[in-house]
Design an enzyme around this catalytic site. Structure first.
Site, PDB file in Angstrom:
ATOM      1  N   GLY A  29      32.358  39.770  33.378  1.00 20.10           N
ATOM      2  CA  GLY A  29      31.403  40.291  32.395  1.00 20.10           C
ATOM      3  C   GLY A  29      30.961  39.289  31.342  1.00 20.10           C
ATOM      4  N   GLY A  71      36.519  42.897  38.482  1.00 20.43           N
ATOM      5  CA  GLY A  71      37.882  42.934  39.007  1.00 20.43           C
ATOM      6  C   GLY A  71      37.974  42.421  40.430  1.00 20.43           C
ATOM      7  N   LYS A 119      43.716  35.152  27.517  1.00 24.76           N
ATOM      8  CA  LYS A 119      45.150  35.116  27.848  1.00 24.76           C
ATOM      9  C   LYS A 119      45.443  34.461  29.188  1.00 24.76           C
ATOM     10  CE  LYS A 119      46.598  39.186  25.226  1.00 24.76           C
ATOM     11  NZ  LYS A 119      47.249  40.506  25.320  1.00 24.76           N
ATOM     12  N   ARG A 139      22.590  47.403  38.135  1.00 20.00           N
ATOM     13  CA  ARG A 139      23.283  47.835  39.355  1.00 20.00           C
ATOM     14  C   ARG A 139      22.422  48.765  40.203  1.00 20.00           C
ATOM     15  NH1 ARG A 139      29.291  48.728  36.725  1.00 20.00           N
ATOM     16  NH2 ARG A 139      30.051  46.613  37.071  1.00 20.00           N
TER      17      ARG A 139
END
Length: 397
Positions: A351, A374, A198, A41
């Site tokens: 990720g 996100g 999930k 980053r």
């Protein structure tokens, strides 16, 4: 997406002698001694900072690091190690400035790093008074932090409201371009891979994509729930039985559009969840009661790979098996290699997806690798990201 681009301002000479405030994403992992263990980053943020310096600006950079308590400084929350690494990459000293909201001394051609922005009271709640103080520090605000674009905070939204000029840095602009290319005007067929443990965490994404994509490939625990929906046995595999109806609804929504959710025809099973558990390939119809499905089988992998090779656009979020265990990594590897070999424009994010891309060394063969976990997921859900929204508003005045 209509936003002002920092690169254009620099090319027009509009950053010369100006105070430029860059919101970067320098939230890097560190070990217990505070040493940076992975600096992707920081390296990704260098082009924007260098662009500002080359344009003759007085440059201020800030970022969050970890989850500090607002107003309560602790040494482990400091950007000091980041300042050191940034200085090495830029080949110049990068001074770290604490307590900076009331004023910053920085000269044209100089760069300073402003201490962890989440230490400021009101940052996360986008406090207007704080945002106005920050905006008063600068002539040009630059958002180059896609990883926080889904959060309306003082350094990602509020300051952009009140700064004289608000624009997108090169990293953020590249994300906007890639997302628009993949979702707003995709070359068909558009294939999306949504995998993970999930359905519940990806349900809104699955519903949103089912209205737009030509093929929706599901993997991991999500695929197990879809297998249940298709009437197949899954043994003791991870699944969400209470969401079978939701999975059926996604299948029906795709079918109504003449599109498909491919259900695995074969799987790789084990009796326990461990790296050394013996792996067994079997038809999807023959999963035993004590089996765990840990990967897609070779026949399924080849069918999916064939679809990916014919795709026009590919969106990839999540590995299709437990790729961390080599015995259950072949499905994810087949998908990764097919994406790499495809002539499609591909965009990947999340990720685990980035870890799989690194494991198989296909970084150069993916059209665009998104830096925001996100934020990337919220874009796939069809949400408008606050950071994009405010920059668009400012672009039209």
């Amino acid at each position: 997406m209509n936003v002002i681009r920092f690169s254009d301002l620099c090319a027009q000479g509009k950053a010369q002698g100006r105070r430029v405030f860059i919101r970067a994403d320098l939230n890097v992992p560190q070990d217990d001694d505070g040493r940076i263990t992975e600096d992707t980053r920081i390296r990704a943020s260098v082009p924007c900072i260098q662009m500002a310096l080359d344009a003759g600006a007085a440059v201020m950079v800030t970022s969050h690091l970890g989850r500090p308590t607002e107003g309560a400084f602790k040494p482990e929350d400091s950007l000091a190690p980041v300042a050191t690494r940034l200085g090495e990459l830029l080949g110049r000293e990068v001074r770290l400035v604490a307590d900076w909201t009331d004023g910053v001394q920085v000269a044209p051609g100089e760069v300073v790093l402003l201490e962890n922005c989440r230490l400021n009271k009101g940052e996360k709640k986008n406090d207007e008074a704080l945002a106005r103080k920050m905006a008063a520090l600068t002539d040009i605000y630059v958002n180059d932090a896609f990883g926080t674009a889904h959060r309306a905070e003082a350094t990602t939204y509020g300051i952009a409201q009140f700064a004289p000029v608000a624009c997108a840095g090169p990293l953020l602009a590249a994300e906007i371009d890639a997302i628009s290319k993949a979702l707003a005007a995709p070359k068909r067929p558009l294939v999306a891979i949504v995998a993970g443990s999930k359905v519940s965490t990806k349900l809104t994404i699955l519903k949103s994509l089912s209205a737009n994509v030509d093929q929706l490939i599901v993997g991991g625990g999500i695929a197990n729930t879809f297998m249940l929906a298709a009437g197949l046995p899954i043994g003791k595999s991870l699944a969400e039985a209470d969401l079978v109806d939701e999975a059926k609804a996604v299948i029906e929504a795709m079918r109504a559009r003449g599109a498909a959710v491919p259900i695995p025809v074969d799987v790789v099973t084990a009796k326990s969840f461990s790296a050394d558990a013996p792996a067994t390939v079997k038809p999807a119809t023959e999963v035993a009661e004590d089996d765990l499905i840990l990967d897609i089988g070779p026949q399924t992998a080849e069918q999916l790979a064939a679809q990916l090779r014919e795709a026009g656009t590919i969106v990839w979020n999540g590995p299709v098996g437990v790729f961390e265990f080599d015995a259950f990594a072949k499905g994810t590897e087949a998908i990764a290699r097919a994406i790499a070999a495809s002539s499609a424009f591909s965009i990947a994010g999340g990720g685990d997806t980035l870890a799989a891309i690194a494991k198989y060394g296909i970084e150069k063969d993916v059209g665009y690798i998104s830096t925001g976990g996100g934020a990337f997921l919220e874009v796939l859900e069809g949400k408008k990201l606050p950071a994009f929204e405010i920059l668009e508003k400012r672009a039209v005045g």
